[in-house]
Design a protein around this motif. Structure first.
Motif, short mmCIF file in Angstrom:
data_model
loop_
_atom_site.label_atom_id
_atom_site.label_comp_id
_atom_site.label_asym_id
_atom_site.label_seq_id
_atom_site.Cartn_x
_atom_site.Cartn_y
_atom_site.Cartn_z
N ARG A 55 0.87 -1.14 -0.17
CA ARG A 55 0.05 -0.01 0.33
C ARG A 55 0.67 1.45 0.23
O ARG A 55 0.49 2.46 -0.65
N ILE A 68 0.59 3.44 -2.88
CA ILE A 68 -0.10 5.40 -2.88
C ILE A 68 1.11 5.97 -3.34
O ILE A 68 1.13 7.43 -4.15
N ASN A 125 2.34 13.53 1.44
CA ASN A 125 1.85 11.81 1.16
C ASN A 125 2.84 11.54 0.74
O ASN A 125 3.00 9.92 1.63
N TYR A 137 4.75 8.12 2.71
CA TYR A 137 4.88 6.85 3.38
C TYR A 137 6.16 6.10 2.39
O TYR A 137 6.06 5.03 2.34
N LEU A 190 -6.32 9.58 -0.15
CA LEU A 190 -5.52 9.16 0.04
C LEU A 190 -4.07 9.93 0.96
O LEU A 190 -3.82 8.75 1.06
N LYS A 192 -8.00 5.38 6.49
CA LYS A 192 -6.72 4.47 7.01
C LYS A 192 -7.32 4.15 6.87
O LYS A 192 -8.89 3.31 8.05
N ASP A 193 -8.25 2.50 6.05
CA ASP A 193 -8.33 1.37 5.86
C ASP A 193 -9.74 1.23 6.79
O ASP A 193 -10.98 0.96 7.27
N THR A 212 -8.29 5.03 -6.52
CA THR A 212 -7.90 5.99 -5.85
C THR A 212 -8.41 4.33 -4.84
O THR A 212 -7.56 4.06 -3.42
N MET A 214 -6.83 2.16 -1.81
CA MET A 214 -6.66 2.49 -0.83
C MET A 214 -6.70 0.71 0.23
O MET A 214 -7.28 0.05 1.16
N ASP A 215 -7.42 -0.66 -0.97
CA ASP A 215 -7.79 -1.95 -0.23
C ASP A 215 -9.23 -1.07 0.47
O ASP A 215 -9.42 -1.86 0.89
N MET A 216 -10.14 -0.50 -1.11
CA MET A 216 -10.90 -0.10 -0.17
C MET A 216 -12.32 -1.55 -0.48
O MET A 216 -12.03 -2.25 -2.37
N CYS A 274 -10.35 7.65 9.87
CA CYS A 274 -10.35 8.53 9.48
C CYS A 274 -10.31 10.20 10.00
O CYS A 274 -11.48 10.38 10.41
#
Ligand SMILES: Nc1ncnc2c1ncn2[C@@H]1O[C@H](COP(=O)(O)OP(=O)(O)O)[C@@H](O)[C@H]1O
Ligand SMILES: [Mg+2]
Lengths: 142, 108
Positions: free
Chosen positions: A41, A45, A114, A118, B29, B33-34, B50, B54-56, B106
């Protein structure tokens, strides 16, 4: 010691829709190579933000990713206008993005900060009128 | 939310516990988070990317925004669920929040 795997992508500056494709592909490759979700991730990102920047600020460029078990290095290079004041550009919220870019959901001035957050290291080489080269490294804990 | 399922109907039995709402992908971004669900009024392929980054698991388009075919294809390929609701952002978020989806971690 296994050798470094290298990936190369051209990032099309004319096409906002395809921006981020390289990052999505890297994400898949890293998953196949068995890196942890956290590492994947962070790399994807940071690369995605950089890719978007090349498209919205620099007319596109190239992305090279070097993957080895201990670290992942991302190099983004463009021949755009360059960044005149890097420390200003690194500030959260600083952006020269147009309203059009903002209406597409980017240009909040969070990209570079960002990318720094990261990654474990980030270096910006930029010359006005020549272009920008950003080198980011994410270390893989063993 | 009175939502239509655009794609991913076979994943509708999955449980999600957190969500966030934004039209600025930059902010998603940077601050998210999560979160498993993204509510947005923005419709372009970068919304899908996006969410992937973010693994959504799910995107809810508010105000009945319907994504284009190429966005739906992108979402299908990455196993994302896409929903469209006639509600506005505030109401859609309110309903999910009242059903127990937190905005945890968040910062928005
Ligand atoms: N590759 C690039 N070429 C030229 N300028 C850039 C590049 N990347 C970033 N910048 C400059 O740095 C600023 C801050 O970048 P960033 O933090 O990503 O915010 P944003 O992209 O939202 O404007 C940009 O608005 C732009 O002026
Ligand atoms: Mg940016």
């Amino acid at each position: 010691m296994s050798e470094t795997i290298q990936f190369h992508y051209d990032v099309d500056g004319e096409n906002f829709t395809s921006a981020g494709e390289a990052s999505v592909q890297i994400k898949q490759k890293l998953r196949q190579l068995g890196f942890t979700p956290d590492i994947i991730r962070r790399v994807s990102i940071a690369m995605y933000e950089g890719e978007i920047n090349m498209v919205i600020h620099a007319g596109g460029g190239v992305a090279d990713v070097f993957v080895d078990p201990e670290s992942i290095k991302i190099i983004l290079e463009d021949h755009g206008p360059g960044i005149s004041d890097i420390s200003l550009a690194m500030q959260e919220g600083f952006s020269t993005a147009t309203d059009t870019v903002r209406s597409l959901g980017f240009g909040a001035g969070m990209g570079l900060p960002n990318m720094k957050r990261y990654t474990d290291s980030m270096e910006i080489d930029s010359e006005l009128g020549k272009g920008t080269k950003i080198t980011m490294v994410v270390n893989v804990p063993i | 939310m009175n939502a239509n399922v655009i794609c991913g109907a076979d994943s509708l039995d999955k449980d999600v516990y957190s969500a966030c709402g934004s039209d600025m992908m930059s902010d998603v971004l940077a601050f998210v988070k999560d979160q498993a669900v993204l509510l947005t009024g923005l419709v372009n392929s970068q919304v899908i990317r996006t969410a992937q980054m973010m693994d959504m698991q799910c995107i809810v388009f508010v105000r009945n925004k319907i994504p284009a075919e190429d966005m739906i294809t992108l979402a299908k390929n990455s196993g994302l669920v896409l929903l469209a609701t006639p509600l506005r952002m505030y109401e859609a978020c309110g309903i999910l929040y009242s059903k127990g989806l937190t905005g945890s971690k968040c910062n928005e």
